[in-house]
Motif scaffolding. Structure first.
Motif, short mmCIF file in Angstrom:
data_model
loop_
_atom_site.label_atom_id
_atom_site.label_comp_id
_atom_site.label_asym_id
_atom_site.label_seq_id
_atom_site.Cartn_x
_atom_site.Cartn_y
_atom_site.Cartn_z
N ARG A 53 0.84 -1.21 0.00
CA ARG A 53 0.00 0.00 0.00
C ARG A 53 0.87 1.25 0.00
O ARG A 53 0.57 2.23 -0.69
N LEU A 54 1.94 1.21 0.80
CA LEU A 54 2.83 2.37 0.89
C LEU A 54 3.49 2.64 -0.46
O LEU A 54 3.55 3.79 -0.90
N GLN A 55 3.94 1.61 -1.13
CA GLN A 55 4.59 1.79 -2.43
C GLN A 55 3.61 2.30 -3.48
O GLN A 55 3.94 3.18 -4.28
N SER A 56 2.40 1.72 -3.46
CA SER A 56 1.43 2.19 -4.47
C SER A 56 0.96 3.61 -4.14
O SER A 56 0.72 4.41 -5.04
N ALA A 57 0.88 3.93 -2.83
CA ALA A 57 0.47 5.28 -2.45
C ALA A 57 1.56 6.30 -2.79
O ALA A 57 1.27 7.44 -3.14
N ALA A 58 2.82 5.91 -2.65
CA ALA A 58 3.93 6.82 -2.95
C ALA A 58 3.94 7.15 -4.45
O ALA A 58 4.32 8.26 -4.84
N GLY A 59 3.54 6.20 -5.27
CA GLY A 59 3.51 6.44 -6.70
C GLY A 59 2.31 7.28 -7.11
O GLY A 59 2.35 7.98 -8.12
N GLY A 60 1.25 7.24 -6.32
CA GLY A 60 0.05 8.01 -6.63
C GLY A 60 0.10 9.36 -5.94
O GLY A 60 1.05 9.70 -5.25
N GLY A 61 -0.89 10.10 -6.13
CA GLY A 61 -0.91 11.45 -5.54
C GLY A 61 -1.76 11.50 -4.28
O GLY A 61 -2.83 12.08 -4.31
N ILE A 62 -1.27 10.93 -3.19
CA ILE A 62 -2.04 11.01 -1.95
C ILE A 62 -1.35 11.97 -1.00
O ILE A 62 -0.14 12.24 -1.13
N PRO A 63 -2.08 12.49 -0.07
CA PRO A 63 -1.51 13.48 0.86
C PRO A 63 -0.34 12.90 1.67
O PRO A 63 -0.29 11.70 1.98
N LEU A 64 0.59 13.76 2.00
CA LEU A 64 1.78 13.38 2.76
C LEU A 64 1.39 12.79 4.11
O LEU A 64 2.03 11.85 4.59
N MET A 65 0.36 13.36 4.72
CA MET A 65 -0.09 12.87 6.04
C MET A 65 -0.50 11.41 5.96
O MET A 65 -0.20 10.63 6.85
N GLU A 66 -1.16 11.04 4.89
CA GLU A 66 -1.57 9.64 4.68
C GLU A 66 -0.35 8.74 4.56
O GLU A 66 -0.29 7.66 5.16
N LEU A 67 0.66 9.20 3.79
CA LEU A 67 1.90 8.43 3.66
C LEU A 67 2.60 8.25 5.01
O LEU A 67 3.10 7.17 5.33
N GLN A 68 2.62 9.31 5.80
CA GLN A 68 3.25 9.25 7.12
C GLN A 68 2.50 8.27 8.04
O GLN A 68 3.12 7.54 8.81
N ASN A 69 1.18 8.27 7.96
CA ASN A 69 0.38 7.34 8.77
C ASN A 69 0.67 5.89 8.39
O ASN A 69 0.83 5.03 9.26
N ILE A 70 0.75 5.63 7.09
CA ILE A 70 1.05 4.27 6.63
C ILE A 70 2.45 3.88 7.09
O ILE A 70 2.67 2.77 7.61
N GLN A 71 3.42 4.81 6.94
CA GLN A 71 4.79 4.53 7.35
C GLN A 71 4.86 4.28 8.86
O GLN A 71 5.55 3.36 9.30
N SER A 72 4.14 5.03 9.63
CA SER A 72 4.11 4.83 11.09
C SER A 72 3.54 3.46 11.44
O SER A 72 4.05 2.78 12.34
#
Length: 148
Positions: A53-72
């Motif tokens: 999910r993190l890799q596919s989200a990083a490739g797409g245009g999702i908010p940084l906060m969402e990426l940080q939540n997934i990474q956490s």
């Protein structure tokens, strides 16, 4: 013929009970190990899903906060995996200890069973000797009686 009563039968029974208890303890430890391994496997699968999910989200245009939540959450899963790996190691060690304990209990029980068997054979031999002596005595008395 007299019935044989082993004087240490209570010890033999105790050794059997100890072996049975050791079997239960090993069974319990194996169950716990299996549970820990299953949980670790589930955590690894979940981590893999979240990494995808993190890799596919990083490739797409999702908010940084969402990426940080997934990474956490992935980092939280990493910590959980580390703790669970440690739990699996402890569970394996517990299984080894219980296997050794069961092995010792089985040997102990076998020693007492052998001692009981030897005592029974000794008793049977003594009873056979006694019977043979009685038969010999009867034969002697019958042999001597007609001579009078």
């Amino acid at each position: 013929m007299k019935h044989y009563l082993y004087p240490y039968q209570k010890i033999v029974d105790l050794k059997h009970s100890e072996k049975t208890q050791a079997e239960w303890m090993l069974s319990s430890a194996l169950g716990k190990l299996q549970s820990e391994v299953d949980t670790l496997k589930r955590l690894n699968e979940e981590r893999l899903e979240w990494m995808e999910r993190l890799q596919s989200a990083a490739g797409g245009g999702i908010p940084l906060m969402e990426l940080q939540n997934i990474q956490s959450y992935v980092e939280y899963l990493d910590g959980s995996i580390d703790r669970k790996t440690n739990d699996v190691k402890h569970a394996r060690k517990d299984v080894e200890v219980n296997q050794t304990n069961l092995s010792d209990k089985m040997k102990d029980e076998k020693v007492w069973e052998k001692a009981k068997e030897k005592a029974l054979h000794k008793f049977m031999h003594a009873m056979q000797m006694k019977e043979q002596n009685e038969l010999d005595e009867m034969a002697t008395v019958r042999y001597v009686m007609p001579a009078r």
